[in-house]
Enzyme design. Structure first.
Site, PDB file in Angstrom:
ATOM      1  N   ASN A 160       0.744  -1.148   0.009  1.00  0.00           N
ATOM      2  CA  ASN A 160      -0.016   0.185   0.071  1.00  0.00           C
ATOM      3  C   ASN A 160       0.771   1.368   0.073  1.00  0.00           C
ATOM      4  O   ASN A 160       1.833   1.287   0.658  1.00  0.00           O
ATOM      5  CB  ASN A 160      -0.919   0.062   1.094  1.00  0.00           C
ATOM      6  CG  ASN A 160      -1.861   1.242   1.262  1.00  0.00           C
ATOM      7  OD1 ASN A 160      -2.752   1.498   0.167  1.00  0.00           O
ATOM      8  ND2 ASN A 160      -1.648   2.042   2.110  1.00  0.00           N
ATOM      9  N   GLY A 162       0.068   4.975   0.811  1.00  0.00           N
ATOM     10  CA  GLY A 162      -1.238   5.958   1.318  1.00  0.00           C
ATOM     11  C   GLY A 162      -0.397   7.255   2.093  1.00  0.00           C
ATOM     12  O   GLY A 162       0.782   7.170   2.306  1.00  0.00           O
ATOM     13  N   ILE A 163      -1.309   8.091   1.941  1.00  0.00           N
ATOM     14  CA  ILE A 163      -0.863   9.583   2.758  1.00  0.00           C
ATOM     15  C   ILE A 163      -1.611   9.435   3.997  1.00  0.00           C
ATOM     16  O   ILE A 163      -2.628   9.441   4.414  1.00  0.00           O
ATOM     17  CB  ILE A 163      -1.354  10.867   1.927  1.00  0.00           C
ATOM     18  CG1 ILE A 163      -0.393  10.825   0.830  1.00  0.00           C
ATOM     19  CG2 ILE A 163      -0.940  11.955   2.858  1.00  0.00           C
ATOM     20  CD1 ILE A 163      -0.708  11.923   0.016  1.00  0.00           C
ATOM     21  N   TYR A 164      -0.818   9.249   5.157  1.00  0.00           N
ATOM     22  CA  TYR A 164      -1.258   9.587   6.440  1.00  0.00           C
ATOM     23  C   TYR A 164      -0.493  10.667   7.501  1.00  0.00           C
ATOM     24  O   TYR A 164       0.763  10.607   7.224  1.00  0.00           O
ATOM     25  CB  TYR A 164      -0.881   7.905   7.171  1.00  0.00           C
ATOM     26  CG  TYR A 164      -1.377   6.973   6.498  1.00  0.00           C
ATOM     27  CD1 TYR A 164      -2.754   6.507   6.888  1.00  0.00           C
ATOM     28  CD2 TYR A 164      -0.962   6.300   5.516  1.00  0.00           C
ATOM     29  CE1 TYR A 164      -3.436   5.508   6.040  1.00  0.00           C
ATOM     30  CE2 TYR A 164      -1.629   5.112   4.725  1.00  0.00           C
ATOM     31  CZ  TYR A 164      -2.651   4.870   5.167  1.00  0.00           C
ATOM     32  OH  TYR A 164      -3.308   3.813   4.495  1.00  0.00           O
ATOM     33  N   ARG A 165      -1.018  11.400   8.316  1.00  0.00           N
ATOM     34  CA  ARG A 165      -0.236  12.396   8.936  1.00  0.00           C
ATOM     35  C   ARG A 165       0.612  11.746   9.887  1.00  0.00           C
ATOM     36  O   ARG A 165       0.407  10.698  10.469  1.00  0.00           O
ATOM     37  CB  ARG A 165      -1.210  13.293   9.525  1.00  0.00           C
ATOM     38  CG  ARG A 165      -2.009  12.750  10.744  1.00  0.00           C
ATOM     39  CD  ARG A 165      -2.891  13.871  11.438  1.00  0.00           C
ATOM     40  NE  ARG A 165      -3.251  13.690  12.730  1.00  0.00           N
ATOM     41  CZ  ARG A 165      -4.345  14.110  13.276  1.00  0.00           C
ATOM     42  NH1 ARG A 165      -5.059  14.790  12.720  1.00  0.00           N
ATOM     43  NH2 ARG A 165      -4.503  14.056  14.602  1.00  0.00           N
ATOM     44  N   GLN A 181     -10.416   2.209   8.475  1.00  0.00           N
ATOM     45  CA  GLN A 181     -10.990   1.886   7.037  1.00  0.00           C
ATOM     46  C   GLN A 181      -9.800   1.820   6.192  1.00  0.00           C
ATOM     47  O   GLN A 181      -9.817   1.316   4.913  1.00  0.00           O
ATOM     48  CB  GLN A 181     -11.954   3.007   6.466  1.00  0.00           C
ATOM     49  CG  GLN A 181     -13.308   3.152   7.262  1.00  0.00           C
ATOM     50  CD  GLN A 181     -13.426   4.304   8.299  1.00  0.00           C
ATOM     51  OE1 GLN A 181     -12.315   4.444   8.851  1.00  0.00           O
ATOM     52  NE2 GLN A 181     -14.639   4.761   8.605  1.00  0.00           N
ATOM     53  N   GLU A 224      -0.995   1.185  -6.183  1.00  0.00           N
ATOM     54  CA  GLU A 224      -1.164   2.865  -6.363  1.00  0.00           C
ATOM     55  C   GLU A 224       0.072   3.010  -7.682  1.00  0.00           C
ATOM     56  O   GLU A 224      -0.198   3.966  -8.424  1.00  0.00           O
ATOM     57  CB  GLU A 224      -0.685   3.603  -5.331  1.00  0.00           C
ATOM     58  CG  GLU A 224      -1.815   3.693  -4.256  1.00  0.00           C
ATOM     59  CD  GLU A 224      -1.911   2.461  -3.319  1.00  0.00           C
ATOM     60  OE1 GLU A 224      -1.116   1.367  -3.449  1.00  0.00           O
ATOM     61  OE2 GLU A 224      -2.952   2.325  -2.824  1.00  0.00           O
ATOM     62  N   GLU A 273      -7.160  19.602  10.346  1.00  0.00           N
ATOM     63  CA  GLU A 273      -7.299  18.430   9.295  1.00  0.00           C
ATOM     64  C   GLU A 273      -8.081  19.034   7.925  1.00  0.00           C
ATOM     65  O   GLU A 273      -8.358  20.183   7.825  1.00  0.00           O
ATOM     66  CB  GLU A 273      -8.120  17.639   9.814  1.00  0.00           C
ATOM     67  CG  GLU A 273      -7.224  16.299  10.559  1.00  0.00           C
ATOM     68  CD  GLU A 273      -6.443  15.492   9.174  1.00  0.00           C
ATOM     69  OE1 GLU A 273      -6.803  15.773   8.019  1.00  0.00           O
ATOM     70  OE2 GLU A 273      -5.704  14.822   9.697  1.00  0.00           O
TER      71      GLU A 273
END
Lengths: 483, 86
Positions: A160, A162-165, A181, A224, A273
């Protein structure tokens, strides 16, 4: 597309006069966050910003607002910068169908120029800063976070991006926010079940296409990188990260590697956010960093978030709309026309469709809410007829104004899931969802007086007149006079 | 030398960084609530008496805050039902 990394794309923006380089000294706080907010007020053609003199750092470079306008978004797709949103949507949707495109593996990744394993200090080696005044710390908020499924590590698609803070919580320590999720939450749950840490790589300062894909809802086993290849029209270049062996974007400016610690949660946040509200004050997973690699004179890319519209809204506008559209199209290829889900990652979505029979449209709304992304979003779904462009809000409001009878056309469904960052959810992560059916009733639904109130359609000659008036008006604007 | 955290007022803030260029700022981080600040930020960030009430954190809250995502306990005791192989 001519670029494989952030630098090439910044050059492309520069060629199109969409990059502002600021060489005057700026402070980490408040200048960088203040400028990140201010640039959005320049409108939807705003430029990217590149700061090259940040007080206290040696030769730091900070890029902001890289995708923060429809002009920059169009250039990212390789289109003229004046391309309207609606057209960008359909180009994006057409390329989406080319998935998957095989990746290109490269060895000579420039981030290998400077490897750091001893003496890591994230606060000094990355120009991290406080973005908004109420943030609980300094965050990395535009990094591609890469993990593999520990139960199926050879599956490339389940890897994966993904963008996560990420909150910088120590010289070698990061906090990471992951919602249940998210694909990363699945990887972490599998690792924790077996009591093992989860290897992770974070690529910061990447070309805009992979950053966009990292923020795009894809199926669990869809890569991705393979979708980035489809969107850019050629194989996406990746390289192996030196410590973890994870596949990372070849052109990344920084690659940070380490492990998410199994069974550990620590206080994190708050952070302003994408909802335009601060969220946080929860215990979230922790990453122990063991290796940092970066290019010479690396560019640190940062994302501004605040009350929309800001850069994040341009970033997650069409890449949320297109996958929802693609999912609906699979079921209803002849009826669904377009989806505009550009508000807060699709918390509000507008679907334009041809309603075949009474009750058809609202059934499509239920389908939208039960797509994988819709489960956590699509809190308000507005349905409009096929001749209403969902990207033209004047028309959408007209449809609501004239098609909706509140007794029949507005309904809620109780106790559905929603992203816990939605500040109205109660308890966090739960909500009711709303459907506004602004389509014209069709047989056997015979409500209203639409059969006796046909649409006021312009005369056929109106098209020719539009062209003629445009030309005359252009002459008038140029000072050439109307004749 | 530990400092007082402006946000939760724990006396557990540690020095973690000095500006690479001329040492023009220092960074501290609280070991309780992980609040982080740079010495060149305004008093509303660096000093407890000026820290905004809305963002204050009581130390009890740190331990009672929600857990996201929940920790998955090691091993599964019950074999899940599976579809038959086709």
């Amino acid at each position: 597309m001519p670029w494989s990394d952030l630098r090439d794309f910044l050059d492309e923006l520069d060629r199109h006069r969409q990059l502002l380089v600021i060489d005057d000294e700026v402070t980490p706080e408040p200048d960088l966050g203040a400028a990140g907010a201010a640039v959005n007020r320049l409108g939807d053609q705003a430029p990217a910003l590149l700061f090259r003199n940040v007080r206290g750092f040696n030769d730091a470079r900070v890029a902001m607002n890289v995708l923060g306008s429809w002009s920059n978004h169009a250039l990212m797709l390789g289109l003229p910068k004046s391309t309207p949103i609606r057209e960008q949507f359909f180009v994006f949707a057409e390329r989406w169908q080319r998935f998957p495109v095989e990746v290109e593996r490269r060895r000579d990744a420039p981030f290998q120029e400077i490897p750091i394993r001893e003496g890591i200090n994230l606060f000094e080696q990355l120009p991290v800063f406080r973005l908004n005044a109420g943030d609980g710390g300094f965050f990395i908020d535009k990094g591609c976070v890469i993990t593999r499924d520990p139960s199926d590590p050879a599956h490339f698609g389940k890897q994966n991006v993904g963008i996560y803070r990420l909150q910088v919580k120590g010289r070698t320590r990061l906090g990471i926010q992951v919602a249940p999720q998210h694909d990363l939450a699945r990887h972490l749950a599998i690792a924790e079940r077996t009591g093992r840490n989860l290897p992770v790589a974070i690529a910061v300062g990447c070309d805009p296409v992979i950053t966009l894909m990292a923020g795009t809802p894809l199926a669990y086993d869809q890569s991705e990188y393979a979708m980035a290849g489809a969107i850019r029209g050629e194989p996406y270049p990746i390289a192996r990260a030196p410590l973890t062996g994870l596949d990372v974007p070849w052109g990344a400016e920084f690659v940070i590697e380490g492990e998410i610690l199994a069974g550990v949660r620590e206080y994190e946040g708050p952070f302003g956010e994408f909802t335009g509200h601060y969220t946080g004050g929860r215990n979230t997973p922790v990453i122990e960093v063991r290796c940092v690699s970066h290019r010479q004179r690396p560019i640190f890319e940062h994302l501004y978030l605040g009350i929309p519209w800001t850069e994040v809204d341009y970033m997650i506008g069409l890449n949320t709309s297109v996958p929802l559209y693609a999912e609906l199209k699979q079921a209803y290829p002849d009826e669904v026309v377009a989806v505009n889900a550009m508000w807060c990652h699709g918390l509000v979505a507008i679907v334009s469709l041809r309603s075949r029979f009474g009750g058809f449209a609202r059934s499509v709304a239920l389908r939208l809410m039960s797509t994988p992304h819709g489960l956590g979003y699509c809190k308000v779904v507005i349905l409009v007829d096929d001749y209403v462009d969902p990207f033209d809000l004047q028309r959408v409001m007209w449809a609501i104004a004239t098609k909706v009878h509140p007794r029949h056309d507005v309904f809620t469904i109780p106790n559905l899931p929603v992203v816990s960052l939605d500040p109205s959810s109660e308890p966090p992560g739960m909500t009711d969802k709303l459907v506004i059916d602004a389509t014209t009733p069709v047989h056997p639904d015979a409500r209203g007086r639409f059969a006796r109130s046909p649409l006021v359609e312009p005369r056929a000659e109106s098209r020719a007149w539009e062209q003629r008036l445009n030309e005359l008006f252009a002459r008038l604007s140029d000072g050439r006079g109307p004749n | 030398m530990p400092r007082v955290c402006p946000r939760c007022e724990a006396i557990e803030a540690q020095h973690v960084a000095t500006a690479p260029n001329a040492g023009v700022w220092q960074i501290y981080i609280c070991q309780q609530c992980f609040f982080t600040w740079r010495t060149t930020e305004p008093a509303s960030v660096t000093e407890p008496e000026h820290y905004p009430t809305v963002f204050r954190v009581r130390q009890a809250e740190i331990h009672t805050a929600g857990v996201l995502p929940p920790i998955t306990p090691p091993r599964v005791e019950i074999e899940p039902f599976r579809e038959p192989d086709r």
